[in-house]
Design an enzyme around this catalytic site. Structure first.
Site, PDB file in Angstrom:
ATOM      1  CE  LYS A 177       0.706 -40.827 -11.555  1.00  0.00           C
ATOM      2  NZ  LYS A 177      -0.246 -41.880 -10.948  1.00  0.00           N
TER       3      LYS A 177
HETATM    4  C1  LIG Z   1      -3.702 -37.222 -13.632  1.00  0.00           C
HETATM    5  C2  LIG Z   1      -3.672 -37.611 -12.363  1.00  0.00           C
HETATM    6  N1  LIG Z   1      -4.087 -36.671 -11.195  1.00  0.00           N
HETATM    7  C3  LIG Z   1      -3.942 -37.011  -9.798  1.00  0.00           C
HETATM    8  C4  LIG Z   1      -3.739 -38.288  -9.633  1.00  0.00           C
HETATM    9  C5  LIG Z   1      -3.539 -38.682  -7.958  1.00  0.00           C
HETATM   10  O1  LIG Z   1      -2.201 -38.967  -7.648  1.00  0.00           O
HETATM   11  P1  LIG Z   1      -1.922 -39.580  -6.320  1.00  0.00           P
HETATM   12  O2  LIG Z   1      -2.408 -41.054  -6.500  1.00  0.00           O
HETATM   13  O3  LIG Z   1      -0.693 -39.398  -5.911  1.00  0.00           O
HETATM   14  O4  LIG Z   1      -2.988 -39.228  -5.425  1.00  0.00           O
HETATM   15  C6  LIG Z   1      -3.239 -39.167 -10.456  1.00  0.00           C
HETATM   16  C7  LIG Z   1      -2.794 -40.417 -10.057  1.00  0.00           C
HETATM   17  O5  LIG Z   1      -2.980 -41.427 -10.908  1.00  0.00           O
HETATM   18  C8  LIG Z   1      -3.478 -39.007 -11.884  1.00  0.00           C
HETATM   19  O6  LIG Z   1      -3.084 -39.813 -12.924  1.00  0.00           O
END
Ligand SMILES: Cc1ncc(COP(=O)(O)O)c(C=O)c1O
Length: 378
Positions: free
Chosen positions: A180
């Protein structure tokens, strides 16, 4: 040349800040979390609650709407699997909605036909950092009395009609994973204007405790926390928050660099016959969290061949997931047909993209993609 898909933008500032936390002796959730939350809250003009991932942020945000078994939540299939998994954690059923292959985002025209008496919420995803069409989504939610939990995992710094994602709306969840725009290693943020919801989220992230360690530490008299509901350990550490504070100071620079790099890709890749670049609606100012293109021919086989050739040249690429096609979801919900999503899933290629990408690296990716796409089509 070896070109990774991403490189986090981390310097000595983060290393120093994390070291100081380690030396202070308070390494789990403590004063740095509060400082980080205040900083992010000030930026987004909302309450921010830091947790250990966007997945747990989404889980808690959905817990807050008290879903019952059999309730339905509308979510795009064209997303990382976490967007749908969080609905299952809450014993509800994900109803997969189509995405528009031109924007990669939830297709607002396709939402209403999925709404029925069991529908309780919509989880729009701001895919690859491009804001979804929130006016249309919130107006449908209002019309049908639904909650909206924004999966803003990729969208820190993105704007919808000039307003930052997270600075309005019901509740938004961001990721601080290294892919991110800014990162804490792992991490997430729950963002809401509602003070009561924010308090409940703070409580639930730490086993439902009514007081945090910091509250107890700061108190001038002995105080005991209580546990009024089932909570979780979704806490983030002060080491991560210290890193987040330093990362946040670089956010504007990171967004500027990403925009510049995206403009070069758009200009150069837009000229390649056989490739579509992402279409950006006029309401959206994306943060360019990810750069993805789509091949024009609807062929996963051709897309895979191009990805393999890129890898032979040392260039990492990634696919975009469609959750309804994953084995677990097919086993559980059977085969669902979503032609637009499947086309995007079969044709998208995510390219290397990071603020420290050099001109040479970007030129190398562009040149190779041009040649490989041309040769693969012949
Ligand atoms: C659209 C989306 N939602 C949720 C997530 C989950 O994020 P995390 O890895 O911080 O749990 C991601 C991770 O890439 C994502 O791209």
């Amino acid at each position: 040349m070896k070109i990774p898909i991403t490189k986090p933008f981390i310097g000595d500032e983060e290393i120093r800040a994390v070291s100081e936390v380690i030396k202070s002796g308070w390494i789990t959730q403590g004063p740095k979390i509060k400082e980080f939350e205040d900083l992010m809250g000030n930026y987004l003009k909302s309450n921010c609650v830091a947790v250990n991932s966007c997945t747990t942020a989404l889980d808690l945000a959905l817990k807050n709407i008290d879903l019952k078994p059999g309730d339905e939540v509308i979510v795009p299939s064209l997303s990382f699997i976490a967007s749908a998994n969080c609905i299952l954690y809450n014993n509800a059923i994900p109803r997969f909605v189509e995405s528009d292959p031109r924007t990669f985002n939830i297709d607002a025209d396709e939402i209403e036909p999925l709404i029925n008496e069991k529908t309780k919420a919509i989880v729009p995803v701001h895919q690859v950092g491009l804001p979804a069409d929130l006016d249309r989504i919130y107006s449908l939610a209002k019309k049908h009395n639904l909650h909206v939990v924004e999966d803003a995992a990729c969208a820190l710094g993105s704007q919808y009609k000039g307003k930052l994602i997270g600075s309005f709306g019901e509740i938004s969840c961001f990721s601080l994973h290294p892919r991110k725009v800014i990162t804490t290693g792992e991490g997430g943020l729950i963002v809401t204007k509602d003070n009561k919801i924010a308090d409940r989220m703070r409580c639930l992230r730490s086993h439902g405790a009514t007081l945090s360690d910091l509250d107890r530490h700061k108190s001038t008299e002995v105080v005991f926390e209580e546990y009024e509901e089932l909570g979780y350990n979704y806490r983030i550490t002060d080491m991560q928050a210290a890193m987040g504070i330093e990362q946040f100071k670089k956010l504007e620079y990171i967004l500027k660099k990403r925009k510049e790099l995206a403009e070069i890709y758009n200009e150069e890749l837009g000229k390649i016959d056989g490739i579509y670049i992402q279409s950006i609606p006029s309401y959206a100012t994306p943060n360019h969290q990810t750069y993805a293109v789509r091949i024009k021919k609807n062929s996963a086989e051709l897309r895979n061949r191009i990805m393999n050739k890129m890898l032979e040249k040392g260039i990492a690429t990634r696919r975009m997931q469609a959750v309804h096609l994953e084995k677990y979801y097919i086993r559980r919900f059977g085969k669902i047909s979503l032609p637009k999503t499947e086309e995007a899933n079969h044709t998208m290629i995510i390219l290397p993209f990071y603020p420290s990408m050099s001109d040479d690296e970007q030129r190398y990716v562009i040149q190779n993609l041009k040649e490989i796409v041309r040769d693969a089509q012949n």
